[in-house]
Motif scaffolding. Structure first.
Motif, PDB file in Angstrom:
ATOM      1  N   GLY A 219       0.807  -1.220   0.000  1.00 11.12           N
ATOM      2  CA  GLY A 219       0.000   0.000   0.000  1.00 11.12           C
ATOM      3  C   GLY A 219       0.833   1.259   0.000  1.00 11.12           C
ATOM      4  O   GLY A 219       0.813   2.036   0.964  1.00 11.12           O
ATOM      5  N   VAL A 220       1.535   1.496  -1.097  1.00  9.51           N
ATOM      6  CA  VAL A 220       2.367   2.694  -1.212  1.00  9.51           C
ATOM      7  C   VAL A 220       1.524   3.949  -1.001  1.00  9.51           C
ATOM      8  O   VAL A 220       1.978   4.931  -0.383  1.00  9.51           O
ATOM      9  CB  VAL A 220       3.067   2.717  -2.590  1.00  9.51           C
ATOM     10  N   TYR A 221       0.297   3.923  -1.454  1.00 12.64           N
ATOM     11  CA  TYR A 221      -0.580   5.100  -1.350  1.00 12.64           C
ATOM     12  C   TYR A 221      -0.871   5.469   0.106  1.00 12.64           C
ATOM     13  O   TYR A 221      -1.234   6.612   0.407  1.00 12.64           O
ATOM     14  CB  TYR A 221      -1.886   4.845  -2.096  1.00 12.64           C
ATOM     15  N   GLN A 222      -0.701   4.509   1.028  1.00 11.10           N
ATOM     16  CA  GLN A 222      -0.967   4.792   2.433  1.00 11.10           C
ATOM     17  C   GLN A 222       0.026   5.801   3.015  1.00 11.10           C
ATOM     18  O   GLN A 222      -0.261   6.441   4.022  1.00 11.10           O
ATOM     19  CB  GLN A 222      -0.916   3.501   3.258  1.00 11.10           C
ATOM     20  N   MET A 223       1.191   5.930   2.374  1.00 11.29           N
ATOM     21  CA  MET A 223       2.137   6.944   2.824  1.00 11.29           C
ATOM     22  C   MET A 223       1.584   8.350   2.595  1.00 11.29           C
ATOM     23  O   MET A 223       1.982   9.303   3.267  1.00 11.29           O
ATOM     24  CB  MET A 223       3.475   6.782   2.098  1.00 11.29           C
ATOM     25  N   ASP A 224       0.652   8.442   1.653  1.00  9.42           N
ATOM     26  CA  ASP A 224      -0.007   9.709   1.369  1.00  9.42           C
ATOM     27  C   ASP A 224      -1.291   9.843   2.183  1.00  9.42           C
ATOM     28  O   ASP A 224      -1.463  10.777   2.953  1.00  9.42           O
ATOM     29  CB  ASP A 224      -0.293   9.817  -0.128  1.00  9.42           C
ATOM     30  N   GLU A 225      -2.161   8.844   2.056  1.00  8.57           N
ATOM     31  CA  GLU A 225      -3.487   8.964   2.643  1.00  8.57           C
ATOM     32  C   GLU A 225      -3.508   8.771   4.161  1.00  8.57           C
ATOM     33  O   GLU A 225      -4.336   9.362   4.856  1.00  8.57           O
ATOM     34  CB  GLU A 225      -4.442   7.975   1.964  1.00  8.57           C
TER      35      GLU A 225
ATOM     36  N   ALA B 220       3.868  -6.345  -5.610  1.00  2.00           N
ATOM     37  CA  ALA B 220       3.160  -5.410  -6.477  1.00  2.00           C
ATOM     38  C   ALA B 220       3.009  -4.099  -5.714  1.00  2.00           C
ATOM     39  O   ALA B 220       3.015  -4.089  -4.479  1.00  2.00           O
ATOM     40  CB  ALA B 220       1.792  -5.975  -6.866  1.00  2.00           C
ATOM     41  N   TYR B 221       2.859  -3.013  -6.450  1.00  2.00           N
ATOM     42  CA  TYR B 221       2.843  -1.692  -5.829  1.00  2.00           C
ATOM     43  C   TYR B 221       1.634  -0.897  -6.311  1.00  2.00           C
ATOM     44  O   TYR B 221       1.410  -0.752  -7.503  1.00  2.00           O
ATOM     45  CB  TYR B 221       4.141  -0.946  -6.169  1.00  2.00           C
ATOM     46  N   PHE B 222       0.878  -0.392  -5.328  1.00  2.00           N
ATOM     47  CA  PHE B 222      -0.314   0.386  -5.647  1.00  2.00           C
ATOM     48  C   PHE B 222      -0.224   1.713  -4.886  1.00  2.00           C
ATOM     49  O   PHE B 222      -0.053   1.727  -3.680  1.00  2.00           O
ATOM     50  CB  PHE B 222      -1.570  -0.378  -5.216  1.00  2.00           C
ATOM     51  N   ARG B 223      -0.207   2.824  -5.592  1.00  2.00           N
ATOM     52  CA  ARG B 223      -0.533   3.049  -6.987  1.00  2.00           C
ATOM     53  C   ARG B 223       0.715   3.451  -7.756  1.00  2.00           C
ATOM     54  O   ARG B 223       1.670   3.971  -7.174  1.00  2.00           O
ATOM     55  CB  ARG B 223      -1.571   4.152  -7.121  1.00  2.00           C
ATOM     56  N   VAL B 224       0.649   3.295  -9.073  1.00  2.61           N
ATOM     57  CA  VAL B 224       1.815   3.610  -9.897  1.00  2.61           C
ATOM     58  C   VAL B 224       2.163   5.090  -9.826  1.00  2.61           C
ATOM     59  O   VAL B 224       3.335   5.462  -9.882  1.00  2.61           O
ATOM     60  CB  VAL B 224       1.594   3.150 -11.358  1.00  2.61           C
TER      61      VAL B 224
END
Length: 434
Positions: free
Chosen positions: A266-272, A296-300
């Motif tokens: 959850g790469v996006y969790q670093m933002d959200e 796998a990495y979300f989101r690109v």
């Protein structure tokens, strides 16, 4: 098109090997379909076919392309409200077939209906038959999260056959997965079937049950799909930290039946949710230590923007091109080696490698190796120059010096079975004429 190419260029440079491209949204598609309408999110006027374009551009770069399909959710509905106060109720305006169910402003296909299975399988068949996809990938292949309110009482009453509601719902999805898998393999056996289930497959004693697991909450028995041989890959959405990540990844591996597990981080969790980079870096380290096949990495978009330095971490863990793991349960016979490798430098300062295909009737990809010794070790990832090539030649700027290298090539089939290295060719990088 230019935006897509830029994304793929970066993924290639950063040694990714697989792209999941959304081919179907909620009832509309990003390809030429005779079944469903085209999405409004791209221009139809110039006969642009996004899926065909991305497949071609991925293959040019040595990337695999899997068609990502949103499974049960359909479009949001226009509604009108009736009643007043607590009796106020949303009623859909649009008329739909009775196998569509309306939940919180969105239409869903009813997983218990035969019409649903027929529609989804026909979409899968259309994509696999008409496009050179390397895989089909399923998202939202589950009941919606507010499952207690899913309005399928009529379907259950008609088709339940004495099963509990939970077992019946899980069986509905299992039947669809089985039919999808068997259909894909009957058309093109090498096309991989995968999905992205909830990151926590089932309740584990080590972690408290917070009411959000695949098996119990949304009737998604994804471990069974692998154990029964109806999946090739699994990309569980592991967008959690700590005890909600590590034991659940171990559980996925335990249920994998030798299939490929690539947890979605959850790469996006670093933002959200303001996660620190260290959470993602620790998960990448654990994946590597446990020898899990990939990640796998979300989101690109978060990767491309190098959010909190995440692409720098990816670069640290994946400094070399990565070969794809073989799909031995589908086919385990390696092809013959490439023939007649030639290495030469041209007038433009490029080093050129050319070879002959081992079998003109087969569809191969190629991996090029470089080594200071003649006995080239395929397991040494540091020796990989490039992988996933779909042509029998490769060129790159030549370096100069009083040294030389051995070059060799292998062929891999659509199941990622890799040949032995061809007879290597030695090249001296001296400034003297070759």
């Amino acid at each position: 098109k230019e935006e897509l190419k830029k994304i793929l260029d970066v993924l290639k440079i950063e040694n990714f090997n697989t792209v999941l491209f959304q081919a179907r949204a909620q009832g509309s598609v990003f390809y030429e379909s005779k079944i469903e309408p085209k999405s409004s999110y791209f221009n139809h006027a110039d006969n642009f076919d996004p899926l065909a374009f991305v497949i071609d551009e991925c293959h040019k770069r040595g990337l695999e392309c899997h068609a990502w399909i949103i499974t049960y959710p359909m479009e949001r509905a226009q509604v009108k409200y009736t009643g007043r106060g607590k009796r106020r109720k949303a009623v859909p305006v649009l008329n739909k077939p009775d196998y569509y169910k309306f939940v919180n402003g969105t239409w869903y296909l009813d997983p218990g209906r035969a019409e649903t299975k027929k529609l989804i399988v026909s979409i899968v068949s259309e994509i696999v038959s008409n496009y050179d996809v390397d895989g089909v990938h399923f998202d939202y292949i589950r009941y919606p999260s507010n499952t207690g309110k899913f309005p399928d009482e009529d379907t259950y009453k008609k088709y339940g056959n004495g099963k509990s509601l939970a077992d019946w719902r899980r069986n509905n999805i299992n039947q669809l997965v089985t039919e999808i898998y068997d259909t894909v393999k009957s058309i093109k056996k090498w096309v991989q079937v995968s999905s992205s289930p909830l990151g926590r497959y089932r309740v584990l004693p080590i972690s408290p049950n917070d009411g959000w697991t695949g098996y119990e909450t949304v009737f998604q028995d994804a471990g069974y799909w692998m154990r029964s041989g109806k999946h090739d890959l699994m990309f569980p959405m592991m967008y959690y930290r700590g005890q909600n990540f590590y034991p659940f990844l171990d559980d996925w591996v335990a249920n994998s039946n030798g299939r490929i597990i690539a947890p979605g981080l959850g790469v996006y969790q670093m933002d959200e949710l303001s996660w620190p980079l260290q959470d993602i870096a620790d998960q990448m380290k654990y994946i590597r230590e446990k020898k899990v096949e990939g990640a796998a990495y979300f989101r690109v978009g978060n990767l491309l923007s190098n959010l909190k330095g995440v692409m720098d971490s990816v670069r640290t863990y994946y400094p070399t091109p990565a070969k794809l793991p073989p799909l031995t349960w589908l086919d385990s016979i390696a092809p013959n080696s490439p023939l007649d490798l030639q290495v030469y430098r041209d007038d433009h300062g490029l080093l050129n490698l050319k070879w002959n295909t081992p079998d003109k009737n087969e569809d191969f990809t190629y991996t090029v190796y470089i080594s200071p010794v003649e006995n080239i070790d395929k397991s040494d990832v540091n020796g990989i120059l490039v992988t996933g090539l779909r042509t029998n030649s490769y060129s790159f700027p030549a370096t100069y010096g009083e040294y030389g290298f051995y070059y060799a090539v292998t062929a891999s089939d659509r199941y990622h079975n890799e040949s032995t290295v061809c007879f290597p060719a030695y090249f001296s990088h001296s400034t003297n004429e070759q």
